[in-house]
Design a protein around this motif. Structure first.
Motif, mmCIF file in Angstrom:
data_model
loop_
_atom_site.group_PDB
_atom_site.id
_atom_site.type_symbol
_atom_site.label_atom_id
_atom_site.label_comp_id
_atom_site.label_asym_id
_atom_site.label_seq_id
_atom_site.Cartn_x
_atom_site.Cartn_y
_atom_site.Cartn_z
ATOM 1 N N LYS A 121 18.273 18.823 24.217
ATOM 2 C CA LYS A 121 18.701 18.963 25.617
ATOM 3 C C LYS A 121 18.511 20.417 26.065
ATOM 4 O O LYS A 121 17.980 20.698 27.140
ATOM 5 N N GLU A 139 25.476 23.919 32.169
ATOM 6 C CA GLU A 139 25.222 22.530 31.764
ATOM 7 C C GLU A 139 25.079 22.422 30.247
ATOM 8 O O GLU A 139 25.609 21.497 29.621
ATOM 9 N N ALA A 140 24.358 23.379 29.654
ATOM 10 C CA ALA A 140 24.165 23.348 28.206
ATOM 11 C C ALA A 140 25.501 23.496 27.475
ATOM 12 O O ALA A 140 25.733 22.854 26.442
ATOM 13 N N GLN A 184 28.246 22.388 28.283
ATOM 14 C CA GLN A 184 29.038 21.157 28.383
ATOM 15 C C GLN A 184 28.462 20.032 27.526
ATOM 16 O O GLN A 184 28.996 18.927 27.511
ATOM 17 N N SER A 185 27.381 20.326 26.804
ATOM 18 C CA SER A 185 26.708 19.277 26.040
ATOM 19 C C SER A 185 27.373 19.051 24.686
ATOM 20 O O SER A 185 28.053 19.927 24.140
ATOM 21 N N ASP A 186 27.148 17.858 24.142
ATOM 22 C CA ASP A 186 27.622 17.544 22.799
ATOM 23 C C ASP A 186 26.968 18.456 21.767
ATOM 24 O O ASP A 186 27.589 18.833 20.764
ATOM 25 N N ASP A 187 25.695 18.795 22.012
ATOM 26 C CA ASP A 187 24.982 19.642 21.062
ATOM 27 C C ASP A 187 25.607 21.029 20.947
ATOM 28 O O ASP A 187 25.668 21.592 19.843
ATOM 29 N N TYR A 188 26.031 21.572 22.068
ATOM 30 C CA TYR A 188 26.682 22.891 22.016
ATOM 31 C C TYR A 188 27.977 22.815 21.206
ATOM 32 O O TYR A 188 28.239 23.663 20.340
ATOM 33 N N ARG A 237 22.079 15.440 23.092
ATOM 34 C CA ARG A 237 22.949 15.027 24.202
ATOM 35 C C ARG A 237 23.913 16.154 24.544
ATOM 36 O O ARG A 237 24.280 16.957 23.696
#
Length: 260
Positions: free
Chosen positions: A205, A235-236, A238-242, A260
């Motif tokens: 993402k 946005e990044a 707020q991602s699951d990956d972060y 994601r």
């Protein structure tokens, strides 16, 4: 009949192979549309997290199939060739929010060279070469060549290569910053595989955001680019990956990113 574009999906990596080795993977109308359809399929497939584009046989690609344009019964005309074949291919490569690697296995000439240069990361077999062959038959670079080449290697070198049609070795392409790197022959397939698998395991993402940021940086002012960086960073974050990346760092373990 063997498909002119082959697709293999394995370990979340899609490998798209230009497959007309008998004509050095030169592109005709049928192949161009199949290439576009294959890129679309890779974009829509959630199992695909990285894409590799390569060629079969001795060449990456020879560019446009000149037999097609010199046959009065087959020639679609240059307007259709650009508007319907190459420009949509380049647009897809730049707009797909997944990392795309060009694995240049042999000579990349004309449109094929510029298809390679439009990808996010370009690696080349040590015996591969690049040639802006257009001027040698009285044409101009297309498929984004006049866009990507000067941005990669500077105005002077790009202008010279476009006008003179010099063949550039993989080693020289590496040195001038045209590609990410040249790879020794015996390591080429293994290194391409490692690179693609690494990209597929990363927070894709965020990689998609990076790709879009680079796309926009071409026309944005500094202030516009800073604002866009801020937008995508929020946005990044707020991602699951972060969340997974931070947790893995704190727990001293390898992260398992899902894109994601």
């Amino acid at each position: 009949m063997t498909e002119s574009i082959q697709l293999k999906i394995e370990n979340k990596v899609a490998t798209i192979t230009l497959n007309r080795p008998e004509v050095f993977n030169s592109i005709n109308r049928e192949m161009a549309f199949l290439f576009q359809d294959t890129l679309d399929a890779c974009e829509k497939n959630d199992e695909v997290r990285a894409i590799v584009i390569t060629g079969s046989g001795k060449a990456f690609g020879a560019g446009q199939d000149l037999k097609e344009v010199t046959d009065p019964d087959l020639n679609p005309g240059f307007k259709k060739i650009l508007d319907e074949h190459y420009n949509p291919i380049i647009t897809r490569i730049r707009n797909i929010k997944k990392p795309i690697v060009a694995a240049v296995n042999g000579v990349a000439a004309g449109a094929a060279a510029n298809i390679a240069l439009s990808c996010d990361i370009v690696v080349a077999h040590e015996k591969a070469s690049f040639i802006q062959a257009f001027s040698l038959i009285g044409l101009v670079p297309d498929s984004g060549g006049t866009f990507f080449l000067p941005r990669l290697i500077g105005f002077q070198k790009a202008s010279a290569l476009a006008m003179l049609g010099d063949k550039i070795s993989a080693e020289d392409a590496d040195k001038m910053g045209m590609i990410y790197k040249a790879i020794p022959a015996e390591q080429f397939e293994e290194e391409v595989s490692k690179l693609a698998l690494k990209l597929a395991s990363m927070p894709t993402k965020a990689l998609g955001f990076i790709k879009e940021l680079f796309n926009k940086s071409v026309t944005n002012s500094l202030q516009e680019q800073l604002a866009l960086e801020s937008k995508f960073q929020i946005e990044a974050a707020q991602s699951d990956d972060y969340a997974e990346g931070v947790a893995a760092f704190m727990e001293k373990r390898k992260p398992e990113f899902k894109g994601r």
